[in-house]
Scaffold this motif. Sequence first.
Motif, PDB file in Angstrom:
ATOM      1  N   LEU A  62       0.807  -1.211   0.000  1.00  0.00           N
ATOM      2  CA  LEU A  62       0.000   0.000   0.000  1.00  0.00           C
ATOM      3  C   LEU A  62       0.843   1.264   0.000  1.00  0.00           C
ATOM      4  N   ALA A  63       2.119   1.147   0.404  1.00  0.00           N
ATOM      5  CA  ALA A  63       2.981   2.331   0.454  1.00  0.00           C
ATOM      6  C   ALA A  63       3.495   2.727  -0.916  1.00  0.00           C
ATOM      7  N   THR A  64       3.638   1.760  -1.825  1.00  0.00           N
ATOM      8  CA  THR A  64       4.235   2.051  -3.132  1.00  0.00           C
ATOM      9  C   THR A  64       3.514   3.170  -3.884  1.00  0.00           C
ATOM     10  N   PRO A  65       2.180   3.165  -3.964  1.00  0.00           N
ATOM     11  CA  PRO A  65       1.516   4.285  -4.655  1.00  0.00           C
ATOM     12  C   PRO A  65       1.778   5.624  -3.984  1.00  0.00           C
ATOM     13  N   LEU A  66       1.868   5.651  -2.648  1.00  0.00           N
ATOM     14  CA  LEU A  66       2.099   6.905  -1.952  1.00  0.00           C
ATOM     15  C   LEU A  66       3.537   7.379  -2.116  1.00  0.00           C
ATOM     16  N   LEU A  67       4.482   6.442  -2.199  1.00  0.00           N
ATOM     17  CA  LEU A  67       5.861   6.826  -2.516  1.00  0.00           C
ATOM     18  C   LEU A  67       5.924   7.467  -3.901  1.00  0.00           C
ATOM     19  N   THR A  68       5.176   6.897  -4.832  1.00  0.00           N
ATOM     20  CA  THR A  68       5.145   7.449  -6.190  1.00  0.00           C
ATOM     21  C   THR A  68       4.523   8.836  -6.183  1.00  0.00           C
ATOM     22  N   LYS A  69       3.495   9.027  -5.371  1.00  0.00           N
ATOM     23  CA  LYS A  69       2.859  10.340  -5.275  1.00  0.00           C
ATOM     24  C   LYS A  69       3.835  11.387  -4.758  1.00  0.00           C
ATOM     25  N   GLU A  70       4.632  11.026  -3.730  1.00  0.00           N
ATOM     26  CA  GLU A  70       5.640  11.945  -3.214  1.00  0.00           C
ATOM     27  C   GLU A  70       6.681  12.253  -4.278  1.00  0.00           C
ATOM     28  N   ALA A  71       7.081  11.227  -5.030  1.00  0.00           N
ATOM     29  CA  ALA A  71       8.074  11.421  -6.087  1.00  0.00           C
ATOM     30  C   ALA A  71       7.554  12.374  -7.155  1.00  0.00           C
ATOM     31  N   VAL A  72       6.278  12.251  -7.518  1.00  0.00           N
ATOM     32  CA  VAL A  72       5.673  13.136  -8.516  1.00  0.00           C
ATOM     33  C   VAL A  72       5.659  14.574  -8.002  1.00  0.00           C
ATOM     34  N   ALA A  73       5.239  14.747  -6.739  1.00  0.00           N
ATOM     35  CA  ALA A  73       5.137  16.094  -6.175  1.00  0.00           C
ATOM     36  C   ALA A  73       6.509  16.753  -6.049  1.00  0.00           C
ATOM     37  N   SER A  74       7.509  15.996  -5.594  1.00  0.00           N
ATOM     38  CA  SER A  74       8.849  16.560  -5.445  1.00  0.00           C
ATOM     39  C   SER A  74       9.439  16.947  -6.796  1.00  0.00           C
TER      40      SER A  74
END
Length: 374
Positions: free
Chosen positions: A57-69
């Motif tokens: 479940l963390a993988t999509p949220l890690l990707t979201k942080e990567a997109v935002a950064s």
Amino acid sequence: MYIYILLQWNMKKTSNIPPLLPPNVDYLKLIRYLSEANNALGELKGSLGLIPNQKILATPLLTKEAVASSKIEGTQATIEEVFKYQAEGRKNESISKEEDIREIINYKYAIEYATTLLEKRPLGENLIKALHNILLKSVRGETKDRGNFRRIPVHIGKPGSTIDNAIYIPPPVMELPTLIGNWEKYINSDEEPDFLVQVAVSHYQFEAIHPFLDGNGRIGRLLIPIMLYQRRVLNYPILYISEYFERNKEEYYYNLRLVDEKEDWTSWIIYFLKAIKVQAEDTKNKVDKMLSLYKENKDKIATMKSAFGIMLLDIIFANPVVSFPMIREQLSSSSNQTIFNLLDKFVNAGILKELTGAARNRIFIFKDLMDIIK
């Protein structure tokens, strides 16, 4: 990174050398903000503890942080485009879009790599150099001494600016060993009464030192969830704080400059704590929704009577856009027909939606999950 925000400062023509840490922090002015931020993080950690497999479940949220950064740096790729690129396994994007996507994927890999390195070594110079090496691989900035501290002076300003009209001039090269050594000692110490203040101070100091030729902003933002994970404030490094920084970009740079110009730590730390609180609450909300969605779909899959149903559910939670080759690689079934049949069941149950409308090379999206993490 070049800062495109125009601020009304008396421009310095000499290098800025930040004072050694720790700074003098007025904790009385921070009490309310510290309480709110720590409470929000505690509730997020509680929600994360309910997830059976946090990495899925963390993988999509890690990707979201990567997109935002990466968006702060000017990339234009969306989270759906990143997942679609990974699902297709081939280059269907323009060169510029593909570079944006690869930069985002590198950011995610760097965070994941850091979680393994922290089991063997403390956070410090060697680790951030390793992360920088991953972050700039095959993307813009790759030729700027990837994985090494800068050996030449730099300045920060508008594109084409000179040192005479720079917004900020980082410390000269000869100061880097002392400053980085002091920064490393500080972040691994117990000198601050509250760890969130320590994270806020360390983020400013890293950006002020500006140790790399390129990628300093991305590394600095990446280190925030890494530090929270290292101290087990969170049991997985998911807190997409870059979204707050991107949404409040002018205020972000303004408060950093206040420390530069006036040693105003209070304003910067309050801004940082507000960001932690808001993003912890938002992340918790998303985690709770994702957990609910997982349970809901697990119940649907139980009626399918498939030995591979839960395995496919885990795959699409980690990768909300999938293709047949991606599933075949991860699903332990030797039968292509089994996978085709299971995909049809997921589509009929409303879990997956087919995107291409083609008979071959089909792409599927887990829209309910994408709606949560967008």
